[in-house]
Design a protein around this motif. Structure first.
Motif, mmCIF file in Angstrom:
data_model
loop_
_atom_site.group_PDB
_atom_site.id
_atom_site.type_symbol
_atom_site.label_atom_id
_atom_site.label_comp_id
_atom_site.label_asym_id
_atom_site.label_seq_id
_atom_site.Cartn_x
_atom_site.Cartn_y
_atom_site.Cartn_z
ATOM 1 N N GLN A 155 12.330 -11.594 -5.613
ATOM 2 C CA GLN A 155 10.889 -11.523 -5.403
ATOM 3 C C GLN A 155 9.953 -11.297 -6.689
ATOM 4 O OE1 GLN A 155 9.951 -11.113 -0.769
ATOM 5 N NE2 GLN A 155 10.302 -9.259 -1.744
ATOM 6 N N GLY A 156 10.535 -11.247 -7.825
ATOM 7 C CA GLY A 156 10.123 -11.110 -8.897
ATOM 8 C C GLY A 156 9.350 -9.693 -8.921
ATOM 9 N N PHE A 157 8.229 -9.761 -9.833
ATOM 10 C CA PHE A 157 7.803 -8.776 -10.544
ATOM 11 C C PHE A 157 7.201 -7.588 -9.385
ATOM 12 C CE2 PHE A 157 2.959 -9.351 -11.724
ATOM 13 C CZ PHE A 157 2.796 -10.283 -10.597
ATOM 14 N N ILE A 158 6.632 -8.051 -8.176
ATOM 15 C CA ILE A 158 6.224 -7.335 -7.272
ATOM 16 C C ILE A 158 7.214 -6.309 -6.924
ATOM 17 C CG2 ILE A 158 4.487 -9.098 -6.609
ATOM 18 C CD1 ILE A 158 6.034 -9.642 -4.180
ATOM 19 N N ASP A 159 8.305 -6.463 -6.902
ATOM 20 C CA ASP A 159 9.545 -5.490 -6.613
ATOM 21 C C ASP A 159 9.528 -4.477 -7.540
ATOM 22 O OD1 ASP A 159 9.434 -6.802 -4.306
ATOM 23 O OD2 ASP A 159 11.713 -7.426 -4.534
ATOM 24 N N LEU A 160 8.933 -4.751 -8.839
ATOM 25 C CA LEU A 160 9.243 -3.635 -9.701
ATOM 26 C C LEU A 160 8.271 -2.541 -9.728
ATOM 27 C CD1 LEU A 160 9.098 -6.002 -13.079
ATOM 28 C CD2 LEU A 160 11.174 -4.995 -12.034
ATOM 29 N N PRO A 161 8.909 -1.281 -9.944
ATOM 30 C CA PRO A 161 7.961 0.141 -9.575
ATOM 31 C C PRO A 161 6.895 0.047 -10.460
ATOM 32 C CG PRO A 161 10.354 0.552 -10.000
ATOM 33 C CD PRO A 161 10.280 -0.899 -10.274
ATOM 34 N N GLU A 162 6.910 -0.517 -11.536
ATOM 35 C CA GLU A 162 5.596 -0.608 -12.332
ATOM 36 C C GLU A 162 4.415 -1.309 -11.951
ATOM 37 O OE1 GLU A 162 9.153 -0.756 -15.403
ATOM 38 O OE2 GLU A 162 8.692 -1.508 -13.405
ATOM 39 N N PHE A 163 4.721 -2.421 -10.782
ATOM 40 C CA PHE A 163 3.833 -3.490 -10.377
ATOM 41 C C PHE A 163 2.522 -2.621 -9.704
ATOM 42 C CE2 PHE A 163 2.062 -6.035 -6.918
ATOM 43 C CZ PHE A 163 1.607 -7.132 -7.576
ATOM 44 N N PRO B 88 14.594 -2.692 -9.027
ATOM 45 C CA PRO B 88 13.626 -3.121 -8.281
ATOM 46 C C PRO B 88 13.618 -2.491 -6.796
ATOM 47 C CG PRO B 88 14.521 -4.784 -9.446
ATOM 48 C CD PRO B 88 15.367 -3.711 -9.730
ATOM 49 N N ASP B 89 12.415 -2.354 -6.477
ATOM 50 C CA ASP B 89 12.156 -1.975 -4.901
ATOM 51 C C ASP B 89 12.658 -3.394 -3.689
ATOM 52 O OD1 ASP B 89 11.459 0.694 -5.211
ATOM 53 O OD2 ASP B 89 9.325 -0.148 -5.457
ATOM 54 N N ALA B 90 13.774 -3.330 -3.604
ATOM 55 C CA ALA B 90 14.364 -4.702 -2.716
ATOM 56 C C ALA B 90 14.491 -4.313 -1.375
ATOM 57 C CB ALA B 90 15.683 -5.005 -3.548
ATOM 58 N N TRP B 91 13.456 -4.449 -0.572
ATOM 59 C CA TRP B 91 13.403 -4.243 0.708
ATOM 60 C C TRP B 91 14.074 -5.356 1.482
ATOM 61 C CZ3 TRP B 91 8.536 -0.982 2.734
ATOM 62 C CH2 TRP B 91 8.508 0.529 2.111
ATOM 63 N N LYS C 234 -10.216 -6.262 -7.037
ATOM 64 C CA LYS C 234 -9.502 -5.294 -6.607
ATOM 65 C C LYS C 234 -7.925 -5.521 -6.366
ATOM 66 C CE LYS C 234 -10.216 -1.634 -3.415
ATOM 67 N NZ LYS C 234 -10.815 -1.203 -1.795
ATOM 68 N N ALA C 235 -7.232 -4.675 -6.843
ATOM 69 C CA ALA C 235 -5.804 -4.708 -6.855
ATOM 70 C C ALA C 235 -5.625 -4.444 -5.460
ATOM 71 C CB ALA C 235 -5.029 -3.711 -7.953
ATOM 72 N N GLY C 236 -4.443 -5.251 -4.967
ATOM 73 C CA GLY C 236 -4.071 -5.110 -3.510
ATOM 74 C C GLY C 236 -4.573 -6.308 -2.637
ATOM 75 N N PRO C 237 -5.885 -6.744 -2.561
ATOM 76 C CA PRO C 237 -6.389 -7.709 -1.873
ATOM 77 C C PRO C 237 -6.161 -9.109 -2.697
ATOM 78 C CG PRO C 237 -7.755 -6.038 -1.470
ATOM 79 C CD PRO C 237 -6.761 -5.464 -2.406
ATOM 80 N N TRP C 238 -6.588 -8.784 -4.030
ATOM 81 C CA TRP C 238 -6.320 -9.991 -5.195
ATOM 82 C C TRP C 238 -7.371 -11.143 -4.646
ATOM 83 C CZ3 TRP C 238 -4.577 -7.382 -9.063
ATOM 84 C CH2 TRP C 238 -3.399 -6.700 -9.019
ATOM 85 N N THR C 239 -8.361 -10.746 -4.272
ATOM 86 C CA THR C 239 -9.286 -11.915 -3.528
ATOM 87 C C THR C 239 -10.321 -12.352 -4.663
ATOM 88 O OG1 THR C 239 -10.261 -10.549 -2.111
ATOM 89 C CG2 THR C 239 -8.611 -11.776 -1.114
ATOM 90 N N PRO C 240 -10.649 -13.447 -4.893
ATOM 91 C CA PRO C 240 -11.461 -14.171 -5.691
ATOM 92 C C PRO C 240 -13.122 -14.103 -5.455
ATOM 93 C CG PRO C 240 -10.658 -15.860 -4.650
ATOM 94 C CD PRO C 240 -10.198 -14.940 -3.745
ATOM 95 N N GLU C 241 -13.482 -13.162 -4.748
ATOM 96 C CA GLU C 241 -14.968 -13.293 -4.255
ATOM 97 C C GLU C 241 -15.779 -12.881 -5.611
ATOM 98 O OE1 GLU C 241 -13.516 -8.981 -3.924
ATOM 99 O OE2 GLU C 241 -12.713 -11.050 -3.327
ATOM 100 N N ALA C 242 -15.319 -12.631 -6.931
ATOM 101 C CA ALA C 242 -15.892 -12.595 -8.145
ATOM 102 C C ALA C 242 -16.454 -13.760 -8.276
ATOM 103 C CB ALA C 242 -15.057 -12.028 -9.202
#
Length: 399
Positions: free
Chosen positions: A254-262, A365-368, A37-45
């Motif tokens: 902060q890299g790609f997490i700040d891109l609007p497309e992320f 980028p969304d640079a907060w 699941k995107a967001g948590p990105w946790t590896p319970e799979a």
């Protein structure tokens, strides 16, 4: 194949000048396949859908990977609790399952198993050094009990937390690699790449480098800066690079997490297999010998790395049985104009079109500008409330 324990270790390989090919991105690949699941990105799979994780390991192995990294990204107990998974699977269950899957596939080829830890919500929430280190130790204890071949501390935005991770992992007696998700500007406290590398080596890291957040060109540049800093300090280390499979020239610190497309609209930025061959050569030329990938890297990207460095490695991956060098397999295509593309100079010089006439070439980028200690980063177990989201929505609209 040689059983576990009889294969050459990662440091033995690197010290002999061999190229170690890492694997690719698991959370992004498995999210697209419907297992993460995107967001948590946790590896319970790893515990919930082991067949999906096993298959991806196998595809990376076939593509040429020498390392099966355990699917334990964000598998610390505090992250699992923070993202609502603690009642379904314990951290120990996920970490143990991930180790078993990685070992099963590694034993099918000449691959090593690397147990991985990553940055924690506890650090971002300003918990104590002892609290954060206890989280790393809990994962490490599983890795040691499962007899992994070496350890990786990866995806750290703050070198201080990475140092803490390395110090814990070093107590295992296993080789330790450490990679930060930073660019040429340094970590989020503005510690330079060179200084970051020195700190990690002094903490006990045998291999240092960069993973995630930026494209190959940026990551290779940053590792080169680390190498220069290490050499200036009179120290020695091996170097690794595991970048994104996306072009990110417009990213900030902060890299790609700040891109609007992320994260859901990054596909137009994906590197081609020919881009990957250039990355492999560039990385090799600056002295990086542990070369792999992170988010967005699919098996065919890893195959491109292995093919570019086939001469140096003395072999081609099994996956190359179905792939002609520089498109040579196209010489059997039915259309003559496609057959005419069966040559290196065509693919090496191609400028691929996006097919999107109204898309800009770059994003803003969304640079907060927030990092550890900011109220917006304080972690909570419950989902973000509508009231909390409204504050974020309003802030985003005002920028």
């Amino acid at each position: 194949m040689a059983p576990a324990g009889q294969k050459k270790g990662v440091l033995e390989r690197l010290e002999a000048g061999e190229v170690v090919i890492g694997d690719g991105g698991f959370v992004f690949a498995l999210e697209k396949r419907g297992y993460v699941k995107a967001g948590p990105w946790t590896p319970e799979a790893a515990a919930e859908h082991p067949e999906a994780v096993r298959q991806l390991h196998r595809e990376f192995l076939r593509a040429g990977s020498n390392v099966m990294q355990t699917f334990t990204f964000y598998a610390s107990d505090d992250k699992l609790v923070n993202r609502g998974h603690a009642q379904r699977f314990t951290g120990q269950q996920i970490n143990e399952a991930a180790c078993d899957l990685a070992r099963e596939v590694a034993n099918e080829g000449d691959a090593l198993v690397a147990g991985g830890v990553s940055q924690t919500p506890s650090y971002l929430s300003c918990k104590s050094e002892n609290d954060v280190k206890a989280i790393f130790k809990k994962q490490m204890d599983v890795f040691v009990s499962k007899k992994v071949d070496f350890l990786i501390a990866e995806y750290f935005e703050h070198v201080e937390e990475a140092e803490w991770a390395v110090q814990v992992l070093k107590t295992s007696g296993l080789p330790v690699a450490a990679s930060l998700c930073i660019g040429p500007d340094g970590d989020l406290n503005k510690v330079s790449p060179g200084d970051c590398a020195v700190k990690l080596i002094k903490a006990g890291a045998d291999i240092v480098g960069i993973n995630c957040h930026f494209d190959p060109e940026t990551c290779v540049k940053t590792v080169k800066m680390m190498k220069e800093g290490v050499e200036k300090a009179g120290l020695k280390a091996h170097y690794m690079c595991q970048p994104l499979a996306f072009h990110t020239p417009d990213c900030n610190c902060q890299g790609f997490i700040d891109l609007p497309e992320f994260p859901f609209c990054l596909e137009p930025r994906i590197l081609t297999r020919w881009d990957m061959q250039k990355y492999a050569r560039d990385a090799y030329n600056v002295g990086i010998r542990f070369i792999g990938g992170c988010c967005g890297f699919e098996p065919y990207h890893i195959r491109a790395l292995a093919e570019e460095l086939a001469k140096e490695r003395g072999c081609l991956p099994a996956g190359s049985e179905k792939h002609g060098s520089w498109g040579s397999g196209l010489d059997m295509h039915t259309k003559p104009w496609v057959r005419a593309r069966a040559r290196r100079d065509y693919w090496e010089n191609l400028k691929p079109a996006s097919g999107r006439p109204f898309c800009p070439s770059l994003s803003k980028p969304d640079a907060w500008g927030i990092t550890k200690g900011h109220a917006d980063l304080m972690q909570q177990e419950e989902a973000t409330s509508h009231e909390q989201l409204k504050v974020l929505f309003d802030k985003a609209k005002s920028k």
